[in-house]
Design a protein around this motif. Structure first.
Motif, PDB file in Angstrom:
ATOM      1  N   ILE A   1      55.854  40.386  41.474  1.00  0.00           N
ATOM      2  CA  ILE A   1      54.419  40.128  41.326  1.00  0.00           C
ATOM      3  C   ILE A   1      54.198  38.620  41.371  1.00  0.00           C
ATOM      4  CG2 ILE A   1      54.007  42.231  39.990  1.00  0.00           C
ATOM      5  CD1 ILE A   1      54.094  40.616  37.436  1.00  0.00           C
ATOM      6  N   SER A   2      52.954  38.227  41.522  1.00  0.00           N
ATOM      7  CA  SER A   2      52.687  36.785  41.609  1.00  0.00           C
ATOM      8  C   SER A   2      52.867  36.136  40.232  1.00  0.00           C
ATOM      9  CB  SER A   2      51.248  36.541  42.094  1.00  0.00           C
ATOM     10  OG  SER A   2      50.329  36.914  41.093  1.00  0.00           O
ATOM     11  N   ASP A   3      53.123  34.841  40.240  1.00  0.00           N
ATOM     12  CA  ASP A   3      53.277  34.119  38.973  1.00  0.00           C
ATOM     13  C   ASP A   3      51.998  34.193  38.148  1.00  0.00           C
ATOM     14  OD1 ASP A   3      55.867  33.504  39.515  1.00  0.00           O
ATOM     15  OD2 ASP A   3      55.451  31.476  40.260  1.00  0.00           O
ATOM     16  N   GLU A   4      50.858  34.177  38.837  1.00  0.00           N
ATOM     17  CA  GLU A   4      49.582  34.249  38.121  1.00  0.00           C
ATOM     18  C   GLU A   4      49.461  35.585  37.377  1.00  0.00           C
ATOM     19  OE1 GLU A   4      46.194  34.146  40.699  1.00  0.00           O
ATOM     20  OE2 GLU A   4      44.825  34.570  39.034  1.00  0.00           O
ATOM     21  N   HIS A   5      49.800  36.655  38.065  1.00  0.00           N
ATOM     22  CA  HIS A   5      49.742  37.966  37.411  1.00  0.00           C
ATOM     23  C   HIS A   5      50.764  38.060  36.277  1.00  0.00           C
ATOM     24  CE1 HIS A   5      47.756  40.020  41.138  1.00  0.00           C
ATOM     25  NE2 HIS A   5      46.969  39.159  40.515  1.00  0.00           N
ATOM     26  N   ARG A   6      51.949  37.480  36.492  1.00  0.00           N
ATOM     27  CA  ARG A   6      52.977  37.512  35.450  1.00  0.00           C
ATOM     28  C   ARG A   6      52.475  36.784  34.192  1.00  0.00           C
ATOM     29  NH1 ARG A   6      57.691  38.459  37.563  1.00  0.00           N
ATOM     30  NH2 ARG A   6      57.287  37.004  39.261  1.00  0.00           N
TER      31      ARG A   6
ATOM     32  N   GLY B   1      56.931  49.970  38.486  1.00  0.00           N
ATOM     33  CA  GLY B   1      55.694  50.366  37.819  1.00  0.00           C
ATOM     34  C   GLY B   1      54.691  49.235  37.721  1.00  0.00           C
ATOM     35  N   LEU B   2      55.175  48.021  37.421  1.00  0.00           N
ATOM     36  CA  LEU B   2      54.242  46.900  37.327  1.00  0.00           C
ATOM     37  C   LEU B   2      53.607  46.615  38.679  1.00  0.00           C
ATOM     38  CD1 LEU B   2      56.084  44.369  34.962  1.00  0.00           C
ATOM     39  CD2 LEU B   2      53.965  45.612  34.519  1.00  0.00           C
ATOM     40  N   GLU B   3      54.438  46.585  39.708  1.00  0.00           N
ATOM     41  CA  GLU B   3      53.934  46.266  41.044  1.00  0.00           C
ATOM     42  C   GLU B   3      52.869  47.276  41.489  1.00  0.00           C
ATOM     43  OE1 GLU B   3      57.074  46.397  40.047  1.00  0.00           O
ATOM     44  OE2 GLU B   3      58.351  44.943  41.075  1.00  0.00           O
ATOM     45  N   LYS B   4      53.176  48.539  41.295  1.00  0.00           N
ATOM     46  CA  LYS B   4      52.277  49.587  41.793  1.00  0.00           C
ATOM     47  C   LYS B   4      51.032  49.731  40.913  1.00  0.00           C
ATOM     48  CE  LYS B   4      54.646  50.623  45.371  1.00  0.00           C
ATOM     49  NZ  LYS B   4      54.096  50.424  46.739  1.00  0.00           N
ATOM     50  N   THR B   5      51.174  49.461  39.627  1.00  0.00           N
ATOM     51  CA  THR B   5      50.002  49.525  38.753  1.00  0.00           C
ATOM     52  C   THR B   5      49.040  48.382  39.090  1.00  0.00           C
ATOM     53  OG1 THR B   5      51.320  50.570  37.025  1.00  0.00           O
ATOM     54  CG2 THR B   5      49.244  49.587  36.341  1.00  0.00           C
TER      55      THR B   5
ATOM     56  N   PRO C   1      45.321  56.891  35.789  1.00  0.00           N
ATOM     57  CA  PRO C   1      43.886  57.208  35.800  1.00  0.00           C
ATOM     58  C   PRO C   1      43.172  56.834  34.502  1.00  0.00           C
ATOM     59  CG  PRO C   1      45.211  59.223  35.697  1.00  0.00           C
ATOM     60  CD  PRO C   1      46.156  58.089  35.975  1.00  0.00           C
ATOM     61  N   LEU C   2      43.912  56.828  33.400  1.00  0.00           N
ATOM     62  CA  LEU C   2      43.295  56.401  32.124  1.00  0.00           C
ATOM     63  C   LEU C   2      42.869  54.935  32.226  1.00  0.00           C
ATOM     64  CD1 LEU C   2      42.752  57.151  29.058  1.00  0.00           C
ATOM     65  CD2 LEU C   2      44.985  56.156  28.602  1.00  0.00           C
ATOM     66  N   LEU C   3      43.773  54.110  32.746  1.00  0.00           N
ATOM     67  CA  LEU C   3      43.461  52.677  32.898  1.00  0.00           C
ATOM     68  C   LEU C   3      42.361  52.474  33.931  1.00  0.00           C
ATOM     69  CD1 LEU C   3      47.138  51.303  32.942  1.00  0.00           C
ATOM     70  CD2 LEU C   3      45.504  51.058  31.074  1.00  0.00           C
ATOM     71  N   GLU C   4      42.404  53.269  34.974  1.00  0.00           N
ATOM     72  CA  GLU C   4      41.415  53.140  36.053  1.00  0.00           C
ATOM     73  C   GLU C   4      40.018  53.533  35.558  1.00  0.00           C
ATOM     74  OE1 GLU C   4      43.228  55.342  39.198  1.00  0.00           O
ATOM     75  OE2 GLU C   4      42.558  53.940  40.734  1.00  0.00           O
ATOM     76  N   THR C   5      39.971  54.585  34.755  1.00  0.00           N
ATOM     77  CA  THR C   5      38.682  55.118  34.293  1.00  0.00           C
ATOM     78  C   THR C   5      38.078  54.250  33.199  1.00  0.00           C
ATOM     79  OG1 THR C   5      39.548  57.318  34.764  1.00  0.00           O
ATOM     80  CG2 THR C   5      37.555  57.208  33.420  1.00  0.00           C
ATOM     81  N   PHE C   6      38.946  53.714  32.344  1.00  0.00           N
ATOM     82  CA  PHE C   6      38.449  52.972  31.176  1.00  0.00           C
ATOM     83  C   PHE C   6      38.996  51.541  31.196  1.00  0.00           C
ATOM     84  CE2 PHE C   6      38.861  57.463  29.855  1.00  0.00           C
ATOM     85  CZ  PHE C   6      37.534  57.739  29.613  1.00  0.00           C
ATOM     86  N   PRO C   7      38.198  50.586  31.675  1.00  0.00           N
ATOM     87  CA  PRO C   7      38.677  49.196  31.742  1.00  0.00           C
ATOM     88  C   PRO C   7      38.956  48.601  30.370  1.00  0.00           C
ATOM     89  CG  PRO C   7      36.541  49.440  32.852  1.00  0.00           C
ATOM     90  CD  PRO C   7      36.861  50.760  32.237  1.00  0.00           C
ATOM     91  N   ASN C   8      38.491  49.238  29.311  1.00  0.00           N
ATOM     92  CA  ASN C   8      38.759  48.720  27.960  1.00  0.00           C
ATOM     93  C   ASN C   8      40.099  49.211  27.403  1.00  0.00           C
ATOM     94  OD1 ASN C   8      37.369  51.241  27.980  1.00  0.00           O
ATOM     95  ND2 ASN C   8      36.862  51.076  25.815  1.00  0.00           N
TER      96      ASN C   8
ATOM     97  N   GLY D   1      44.905  46.154  39.271  1.00  0.00           N
ATOM     98  CA  GLY D   1      44.935  44.734  38.921  1.00  0.00           C
ATOM     99  C   GLY D   1      45.761  44.505  37.661  1.00  0.00           C
ATOM    100  N   PRO D   2      45.960  43.240  37.284  1.00  0.00           N
ATOM    101  CA  PRO D   2      46.862  42.930  36.159  1.00  0.00           C
ATOM    102  C   PRO D   2      46.194  42.847  34.792  1.00  0.00           C
ATOM    103  CG  PRO D   2      46.220  40.922  37.263  1.00  0.00           C
ATOM    104  CD  PRO D   2      45.518  42.041  37.993  1.00  0.00           C
ATOM    105  N   GLU D   3      44.864  42.915  34.736  1.00  0.00           N
ATOM    106  CA  GLU D   3      44.165  42.545  33.493  1.00  0.00           C
ATOM    107  C   GLU D   3      44.406  43.498  32.324  1.00  0.00           C
ATOM    108  OE1 GLU D   3      42.757  42.516  36.464  1.00  0.00           O
ATOM    109  OE2 GLU D   3      42.281  40.385  36.772  1.00  0.00           O
TER     110      GLU D   3
END
Lengths: 268, 251
Positions: free
Chosen positions: B228-233, B192-196, B171-178, B201-203
């Motif tokens: 995960i996709s190569d692009e996200h990796r 964890g990576l897949e579900k996050t 929720p911290l990441l979700e609430t604050f995109p920075n 998203g991966p950004e």
């Protein structure tokens, strides 16, 4: 020939998918684990190249051992040969604990897992009959340890009393206990050191191998309490030979299962 | 194609209490070479004995000047004690040395994360989009949320986040995109990576190893074996950090 580290750097399955993981978990726990499915777990095994993982239920710390074993049984039946089970036994009565283990072995479980976070030491009389059965069957017995003096004293006591079990000391080296783990592994042929440790201090695998020998260290990920994809890295990246890594990742576990007459099924 | 890696949680040059030998720069460089890490955001670590931040930062800048693959992450301290250059001057100096971020360690440097005691520093960093590294040992997730809320233009990087913190970090990441998360030691979360990525998203995810405390290959395998996709990796491996680097306001 490509090294194991080079294979991992590319994200390709290791060792023709022959890795064996002797420390896994199944079931919900207090902290968030975002994927609790057996399918998700097997997907991870496929990606990393793990043939089989031996799991106990997260209820290993509680008195809901039998319910936990039921859930593990379901997972082992859904994925035969890929997910194997450690039975849990809660020491209300020694005979009951033995009965639970006997029943689960009949269902295909391959070992016994005990955890002392319930406040009950492994030398509690309530565990005696189950441990005696494990000794008769020459089973692997995975014991949660965290480098305390009491851990070492009790493992030493059990190793002396049950010479035919293969005792796996989980989290070897945690709590600055590497030297004492090495000492115990040296004292007893049937005491092995498990690599599961979230933080994975740099140099710990090397220290265990240098002290106890690669033949006494077994790969355990603690997945899905931890991430298997992360835990495999400490072995693959360690500064030991690939031959030693192969021992840790598969050879030693194969020998431990073989002495209990357990042969994991080939991957379908 | 080999995935390009930018390690944002690593360092050298410090001595752990009770030990006599510092973590050698060469050790850090050799580890990068062994794992094929192209670039690293480096701090002086272990840092418990670094009591003079100016001296520590100068040592860091000196080492990084000789190795273009190393991007310095100096220690920032609010100038509230009137004993250090003011916050703007600190930040300009950091950028002059091509710093990729700055790290804070409030308890170690005897200051508190109160708005009245620290916001001049965060304002100066936000004004130049210089990322703020917040190690778990020094800055709680609650404090990261508070800073992120007050300074939405300030990129924050949470490092040394524990695997038991998943209910809070998501929720911290979700609430604050920075806010960004280093996947290095000790974030060992099953899938964890897949579900996050499914959730946010991966950004906001960054590759970090936790060297020298942790075996750095663990973060590498966690990333490379993720489903995960190569692009996200590629974004997690280096792309996201490079985006943060390119956003810095360097004048």
């Amino acid at each position: 020939m490509e090294t194991l580290l080079e294979t991992a750097r590319q994200g390709l399955p290791l060792m023709n998918s022959a890795v064996l993981d002797l420390h896994g978990h199944f079931g919900r726990y207090a902290q968030a684990i975002p994927d609790l499915t057996a399918k998700g777990l097997v997907g991870v095994l496929d990606r990393v190249g793990v043939k089989s993982i031996v799991v106990s239920h997260m209820q290993c710390i509680s008195w809901h051992a039998s319910e936990g074993n039921d859930e593990v049984l379901e997972a082992t039946r859904a994925h035969p040969g890929r997910i194997l089970g450690y039975a849990l036994a809660f020491p209300v009565f020694s005979a009951a604990a033995r009965h639970e283990l006997e029943r689960r072995l009949g269902e295909g479980f391959v070992g016994l897992k005990l955890h002392n976070s319930n406040g009950i030491p492994y030398n509690h009389p309530g565990y005696a009959d189950a441990l005696a059965l494990a000794n008769e069957r020459r089973l692997p017995v995975l014991l949660h340890t965290w480098g305390t003096q009491q851990d070492f004293e009790i493992v030493r006591e059990l190793a002396g009393r049950y010479p035919d079990c293969a005792f796996l000391m989980a989290h070897a080296g945690a709590g600055d206990g590497a030297k004492r783990c090495i000492q115990l592994a040296g004292e007893f042929e049937h005491v092995y050191l498990d690599t599961a440790f979230s933080a994975g201090p740099r140099g710990l695998v090397e220290e265990l191998v240098a002290g106890a020998g690669a033949g006494k260290v077994v790969f355990g990920s603690d997945c899905y309490f931890f991430s298997l994809t992360q835990q495999i890295g400490k072995v693959v990246g360690s500064r030991i030979s690939d031959e030693e890594k192969r021992c840790i990742l598969a050879g030693n576990a194969e020998a431990i299962l073989r002495r209990a007459d357990i042969t994991p099924l080939p991957i379908p | 194609m080999t995935t390009r890696l930018f390690d944002i949680q690593t360092g050298f040059g410090g001595v752990k209490k009770g030990q006599t030998t510092p973590i050698a720069l060469e050790d850090c460089l050799e580890t990068m070479a062994k794992l094929g890490i192209a670039k690293a955001l480096v701090r002086i670590i272990p840092d418990a004995q670094e009591v003079d931040v100016c001296m520590a930062n100068d040592r860091l800048f000196g080492a990084c000047a000789k190795h273009p693959e190393l991007v310095p992450c100096p220690i920032a301290v609010p100038a509230t004690g009137r004993d250090l250059p003011d916050e703007d001057t600190q930040v300009v100096g950091f950028l002059d040395h091509n710093s990729g971020a700055a790290v804070i360690r409030p308890a170690q440097d005897y200051w508190q994360l109160t708005p009245w005691g620290s916001d001049d520093l965060f304002k100066a960093m936000a004004g130049r989009a210089l990322p703020l590294v917040c190690p778990g040992g020094y800055v709680s997730l609650r404090d990261i949320g508070a800073i992120a809320g007050r300074f939405p233009d300030l990129p924050l990087i949470a490092t040394e986040v524990g695997y038991r913190d998943h209910r809070t970090i998501l929720p911290l990441l979700e609430t604050f995109p920075n806010v960004h998360l280093s996947i290095g030691n000790n974030w060992t979360v099953h899938r964890g990576l897949e579900k996050t990525i499914e959730a946010i998203g991966p950004e906001q995810l960054l590759f970090g190893t936790g060297f020298p405390a942790a075996e750095p290959t663990m973060a590498l395998t966690q990333l490379m074996y993720a489903d995960i996709s190569d692009e996200h990796r590629r974004l997690i491996a280096a792309g996201n950090m490079e985006r943060l680097q390119n956003a810095r306001v360097i004048q």
